[in-house]
Design a protein around this motif. Sequence first.
Motif, PDB file in Angstrom:
ATOM      1  N   ILE A  82       0.914   7.631  -6.979  1.00 57.69           N
ATOM      2  CA  ILE A  82       1.790   6.495  -7.290  1.00 57.69           C
ATOM      3  C   ILE A  82       2.530   6.874  -8.568  1.00 57.69           C
ATOM      4  O   ILE A  82       2.033   6.663  -9.677  1.00 57.69           O
ATOM      5  N   GLN A  83       3.726   7.456  -8.397  1.00 50.04           N
ATOM      6  CA  GLN A  83       4.442   8.048  -9.523  1.00 50.04           C
ATOM      7  C   GLN A  83       4.743   7.039 -10.631  1.00 50.04           C
ATOM      8  O   GLN A  83       4.558   7.331 -11.803  1.00 50.04           O
ATOM      9  N   GLY A  84       5.186   5.845 -10.284  1.00 50.65           N
ATOM     10  CA  GLY A  84       5.542   4.848 -11.288  1.00 50.65           C
ATOM     11  C   GLY A  84       4.363   4.469 -12.167  1.00 50.65           C
ATOM     12  O   GLY A  84       4.487   4.363 -13.388  1.00 50.65           O
ATOM     13  N   LEU A  85       3.202   4.283 -11.547  1.00 52.25           N
ATOM     14  CA  LEU A  85       1.996   3.923 -12.299  1.00 52.25           C
ATOM     15  C   LEU A  85       1.522   5.111 -13.133  1.00 52.25           C
ATOM     16  O   LEU A  85       1.113   4.943 -14.287  1.00 52.25           O
ATOM     17  N   LEU A  86       1.614   6.312 -12.574  1.00 53.72           N
ATOM     18  CA  LEU A  86       1.223   7.512 -13.322  1.00 53.72           C
ATOM     19  C   LEU A  86       2.111   7.667 -14.557  1.00 53.72           C
ATOM     20  O   LEU A  86       1.622   7.929 -15.658  1.00 53.72           O
ATOM     21  N   LYS A  90       6.593  -3.993  -6.241  1.00 53.34           N
ATOM     22  CA  LYS A  90       6.940  -3.647  -4.862  1.00 53.34           C
ATOM     23  C   LYS A  90       8.444  -3.609  -4.596  1.00 53.34           C
ATOM     24  O   LYS A  90       8.900  -2.862  -3.747  1.00 53.34           O
ATOM     25  N   ASP A  91       9.218  -4.384  -5.356  1.00 49.83           N
ATOM     26  CA  ASP A  91      10.666  -4.412  -5.119  1.00 49.83           C
ATOM     27  C   ASP A  91      11.442  -3.521  -6.074  1.00 49.83           C
ATOM     28  O   ASP A  91      12.673  -3.528  -6.076  1.00 49.83           O
ATOM     29  N   ASP A  92      10.723  -2.748  -6.894  1.00 47.67           N
ATOM     30  CA  ASP A  92      11.411  -1.829  -7.818  1.00 47.67           C
ATOM     31  C   ASP A  92      12.176  -0.774  -7.015  1.00 47.67           C
ATOM     32  O   ASP A  92      11.694  -0.333  -5.971  1.00 47.67           O
ATOM     33  N   PRO A  93      13.345  -0.357  -7.521  1.00 46.86           N
ATOM     34  CA  PRO A  93      14.047   0.740  -6.843  1.00 46.86           C
ATOM     35  C   PRO A  93      13.235   2.030  -6.974  1.00 46.86           C
ATOM     36  O   PRO A  93      12.531   2.221  -7.966  1.00 46.86           O
ATOM     37  N   GLN A  94      13.318   2.873  -5.961  1.00 45.02           N
ATOM     38  CA  GLN A  94      12.635   4.171  -6.025  1.00 45.02           C
ATOM     39  C   GLN A  94      13.271   5.002  -7.129  1.00 45.02           C
ATOM     40  O   GLN A  94      14.482   5.060  -7.233  1.00 45.02           O
ATOM     41  N   ALA A 118       0.830  -1.214   0.000  1.00 37.07           N
ATOM     42  CA  ALA A 118       0.000   0.000   0.000  1.00 37.07           C
ATOM     43  C   ALA A 118       0.863   1.262   0.000  1.00 37.07           C
ATOM     44  O   ALA A 118       0.463   2.292  -0.536  1.00 37.07           O
ATOM     45  N   LYS A 119       2.069   1.165   0.572  1.00 35.24           N
ATOM     46  CA  LYS A 119       2.947   2.340   0.674  1.00 35.24           C
ATOM     47  C   LYS A 119       3.544   2.776  -0.656  1.00 35.24           C
ATOM     48  O   LYS A 119       4.213   3.798  -0.726  1.00 35.24           O
ATOM     49  N   CYS A 120       3.287   2.034  -1.741  1.00 35.57           N
ATOM     50  CA  CYS A 120       3.712   2.543  -3.051  1.00 35.57           C
ATOM     51  C   CYS A 120       2.927   3.813  -3.355  1.00 35.57           C
ATOM     52  O   CYS A 120       3.341   4.632  -4.175  1.00 35.57           O
ATOM     53  N   SER A 121       1.807   3.994  -2.668  1.00 30.91           N
ATOM     54  CA  SER A 121       1.011   5.218  -2.775  1.00 30.91           C
ATOM     55  C   SER A 121       1.501   6.202  -1.722  1.00 30.91           C
ATOM     56  O   SER A 121       1.433   5.924  -0.522  1.00 30.91           O
ATOM     57  N   GLU A 122       1.994   7.360  -2.198  1.00 23.62           N
ATOM     58  CA  GLU A 122       2.436   8.406  -1.253  1.00 23.62           C
ATOM     59  C   GLU A 122       1.263   8.848  -0.379  1.00 23.62           C
ATOM     60  O   GLU A 122       1.441   9.162   0.796  1.00 23.62           O
ATOM     61  N   THR A 123       0.061   8.871  -0.945  1.00 31.01           N
ATOM     62  CA  THR A 123      -1.125   9.282  -0.197  1.00 31.01           C
ATOM     63  C   THR A 123      -1.352   8.335   0.979  1.00 31.01           C
ATOM     64  O   THR A 123      -1.542   8.781   2.118  1.00 31.01           O
ATOM     65  N   ILE A 124      -1.310   7.030   0.710  1.00 34.23           N
ATOM     66  CA  ILE A 124      -1.529   6.035   1.769  1.00 34.23           C
ATOM     67  C   ILE A 124      -0.358   6.037   2.749  1.00 34.23           C
ATOM     68  O   ILE A 124      -0.561   5.954   3.968  1.00 34.23           O
TER      69      ILE A 124
END
Length: 163
Positions: free
Chosen positions: A112-116, A66-70, A23-29
């Motif tokens: 979610i920057q990556g998905l956007l 989930k394991d992608d580098p930021q 869930a933390k891949c979302s900055e909002t969450i």
Amino acid sequence: CRMPIIRLESSDKEIFDTDQEIAKCSETIRTVLEDLGDESDNSVLPLPKVNSMILKKVLLWATHHKDDPQVAEEDENNESRTDDISSWDADFLNVDQGTLFELILAANYLNIQGLLDVTCKTVANMIRGKTPQEIRDTFAIQNDFSPQEEEKVRMENEWYWER
């Protein structure tokens, strides 16, 4: 040792028990979880702008990545490229336009920057190389310019047409 769970509630009231790390891949969450602190385990977080069909897809995407580098925000070169979509993402985004645009809205709302990035690149690839009329046809956009207005825009942007 089990992972803490956050319960995400879609706009149509479906509950998704979700690993907090996913869930933390979302900055909002992530921000909500930080604000809740220890109280966050098993909390229900309503997401009024995301329906269950889209939330299910967002969580699938987040689990896969989930394991992608930021990605560093400063990496400007990455933003202008649209040919770097992984085959998994390309398959994942092989959906109807309505779903694609809902995913863009959800990625934006959930931050979610990556998905956007990957959803917007997909739309950019749908537009690339097309004339304005072909773009209108692709996205079912009504041309509301009069012939005079269209000519004015063409004259103002002559440099573009001369390429």
